[in-house]
Structures are given as structure tokens and as C-alpha cells.
Motif scaffolding. Structure first.
Motif: not given
Ligand SMILES: Cc1ncc(COP(=O)(O)O)c(C=O)c1O
Length: 367
Positions: A62-63, A160, A185
Motif C-alpha cells: 500500500g505504501t 488512500d 493495501s
Molecule cells: C491508511 C494507510 N495507508 C497506507 C498504508 C500502507 O500500506 P502497506 O502496509 O501495505 O504498505 C496503510 C497500512 O498499514 C494504511 O493503514
């Protein structure tokens, strides 16, 4: 010994699916396709349809979905991106990875999502290229107000949705389909979670999707030809895509059960020192159930004594993170700071039993 009510229990979530997941894994192993194969293609199409978008580009997490998503909208060095500071640095990390400047905007304390009035004020004060709207805890932000501000100020909106798979507005329009593009994510604890890392971007713009397909693969416009800056290797693998395809048809039911638990808490927790969030409708998929209290340490100690686990999402405003030193010393967002000091997350996941929910409620009311 009394069993602890956990904040999350992935084994309970996954064990009913174990045999379907194992068969899918064997099929992938025997297929000879492990990266960007038929399961990834099928999952992208199924997830786009489920969200109500025309395009989905899967990535490694997700990042990176956030970062590549911002890049696909043209965010780069010199760009200004508005972002909330109460969401564990995910948005801010992506903004900084693009070489852009984060513009921190305060939250609406009743929803913990970006405050449209504060966003209006920030965009009147300085030029903003993109706004990241984080649908925190699974609650859809005020998209009609935010889209009106996008028209007024001319910024692009990037959603997001890492915590908000399937949250919808009164017309049934789902999170991720309001702005230009949106990230998800599939980290295992998410409402739709893989058995490892995963992420995706959805959009209704074919050109943006094409840029994303290039960015996730080194910036190649064709094999071994690098034309796009900011590219990398960020791909969902076939195993995770196959697992997600098994889980996607179950997501609506899981979201309903999460909402049912959250609404029981909001109806039945009555304590003068615990502020519960409003009951949620379809706009709330209860990724996390978060209450506020002025005595967080006291509440957490009491819950622990009652064998109820709790967590804090999230304690430090982005602009106060140690990595920044004094860089954002002059910034202070009152609601963000009040919230970071007061939040406590209670157990909320689809497999929580009614008895466990009752125990959490009794523990809170007995504080
Ligand atoms: C609001 C939000 N954005 C982005 C992310 C990032 O996702 P990832 O952990 O898959 O990189 C998360 C996850 O923990 C999240 O809760």
C-alpha cells in the motif's frame, strides 16, 4: 485462565479458508506463472469492477501504491501535497519519496479524517497540487465537500483507501472512485488482506493506469527501455493475487460483520470518560474501532486487567516524528494532536464472537 479478547486474530480469519487457499497455492505452483500472470490480471479486473472503477493496477504494497499513485498524477520535486498527520506517516512517506513537500492539514475530530474547512484554508494560503484523502479507520471522508474544494482550488484528489475497502456514500459510490486515483493495501490485517504484502491503485483514467503499469516495472515503456523517472520493481505476485480472488467475494459480508460489532460498541458503551465514534452506515467499514479518552493509560490498564487487548492508532503526528527533528517545529494542528493523545483501539474484526463483544463493552462500562 480467562482468554484475552484480541485486537485482531488472523488465524481465525484464515482457517476457514485454509483448504481453498491451499488448493489455489498448488494451482499457482503448478502453473509456472509467478509474477504478473493470469491471477494478477483476473484479480485486477475483479477488484476494479468490485470498486466501480475501470482500471486497477496491482503493486507490492500500500505504501508503494500511494507513492506510484502520486507519481502517476505528476507529483515530483517541487510539488505540494496536502495530507493529514494522524495516519502513521503512510501518506507523508509517499509524498517525501516523490521529493514533494507535505502540507499538513488538520482533521475533523468527529471523523478523524481531513477537515474540509482546514483544507480550504490551506489551499487559500498556498498552492496545492494534490490532496491525499485518507479514509481513516474505514470511514469515508466528506467527499462531496472535498470534491467541491477540488473544483474551487484546482487540486487533484488522491484517495488512500488502505483501511476503507468498500466504504460507500449514500448513492453507493465506493471509496476510491471520487478522486483521480486511489491506493489500497492488502496487508494481512486489512479488510481485504492477503497472506503477505500487496497493494493496488484504481483509477478511471486509462492513461494514468498505463503510466502506473510502467512505473511498477522499472519505468519501462517497453521491455528494457526506461523512459519514466521514479519507476521501480513493485508487483503483486500470483500467489497473493490467487488468495485475494478467493477472499474478494467474502469482503462485503466481513465488512457487514465489522460494522455490526462497531455499532454495538457505539450503542452500548456508556462511560463519561470514553467518547465513542458515531454509528456507521455504509460509509463505515470499521477497519478499526477507535474511541477517545483523556486518560489513555488508565483505560488501557483497566482493559488489560479485564483481559481485553487494546492498541493505539496512532500516537505521533507525522510532523512530530523524530526523523524530522525541528523541521516542522512551527506546525501545530490542535485536533490532530488532541486525537493522537487520546485514541484507543478496541477489538474489532469479523470473527469476534458476540460474547467477546459483550466482554469488551462490559470492560469499558466497568472502568
Ligand atoms: C491508511 C494507510 N495507508 C497506507 C498504508 C500502507 O500500506 P502497506 O502496509 O501495505 O504498505 C496503510 C497500512 O498499514 C494504511 O493503514
Amino acid at each position: 485462565m480467562t482468554a484475552i479478547v484480541p485486537v485482531n486474530a488472523l488465524a481465525r480469519h484464515i482457517s476457514p479458508l485454509a483448504s481453498a487457499l491451499s488448493s489455489a497455492a498448488v494451482e499457482v505452483i503448478e502453473s509456472g506463472y509467478y509474477v504478473l500472470g493470469p491471477n494478477v490480471k483476473a484479480f485486477e479486473s475483479e477488484f476494479a469492477t468490485w470498486c466501480g472503477a475501470s482500471e486497477c493496477v496491482s503493486v507490492a504494497n500500500g505504501t508503494e501504491a500511494l507513492e506510484l499513485g502520486l507519481r502517476s498524477l505528476g507529483v515530483k520535486q517541487g510539488s505540494s501535497v496536502a495530507v493529514v498527520a494522524n495516519a502513521a506517516m503512510y501518506g507523508t512517506t509517499a509524498v517525501l519519496a516523490c521529493g514533494a513537500e507535505p502540507v499538513f492539514v488538520d482533521i475533523d475530530p468527529s471523523t478523524c479524517t481531513i477537515d474540509p474547512a482546514a483544507l480550504d484554508e490551506a489551499a487559500s494560503r498556498q498552492s496545492i497540487d494534490v490532496v491525499i484523502v485518507t479514509h481513516l479507520y474505514g470511514r469515508l471522508a466528506d467527499m462531496s465537500a472535498i470534491m467541491a474544494l477540488a473544483d474551487k482550488h484546482g487540486f487533484a484528489v488522491f484517495e488512500d483507501c488502505a483501511q476503507a475497502h468498500g466504504a460507500k456514500d449514500h448513492s453507493g459510490r465506493k471509496a476510491g472512485t471520487f478522486g483521480k486515483a486511489a491506493s489500497f493495501s492488502f496487508y494481512p490485517t486489512k479488510n481485504l488482506g492477503a497472506l503477505g504484502d500487496g497493494g493496488a491503485i484504481i483509477t478511471n483514467c486509462a492513461e494514468t493506469a498505463e503510466t502506473l503499469r510502467q512505473l511498477r516495472q522499472y519505468g519501462w515503456t517497453s521491455k528494457y527501455r526506461n523512459e519514466l523517472a521514479g519507476g521501480r520493481n513493485s508487483r503483486l505476485d500470483e500467489l497473493q493475487a490467487a488468495f485475494l480472488r478467493i477472499m474478494l467475494p467474502l469482503l462485503e459480508g466481513w465488512n457487514d460483520r465489522r460494522r455490526e460489532i462497531a455499532n454495538r460498541y457505539s450503542d452500548e458503551i456508556h462511560h463519561p470518560d470514553i467518547k465513542v465514534p458515531a454509528r456507521g452506515g455504509d460509509d463505515f467499514v470499521a477497519h478499526l474501532y477507535v474511541v477517545h479518552t483523556d486518560d489513555r493509560a488508565g483505560l488501557q490498564k483497566h482493559l488489560s486487567g479485564a483481559h481485553v487487548a487494546s492498541e493505539v492508532h496512532y500516537p505521533i503526528p507525522d510532523y512530530r516524528q523524530p526523523i524530522f527533528g525541528n523541521e516542522f517545529q512551527g506546525i501545530s494542528l490542535p485536533w490532530t494532536e488532541a486525537s493522537c493523545n487520546a485514541v484507543v483501539t478496541l477489538p474489532c474484526f469479523p470473527e469476534l464472537t458476540d460474547d467477546e463483544v459483550s466482554r469488551v463493552i462490559e470492560a469499558c462500562n466497568g472502568w
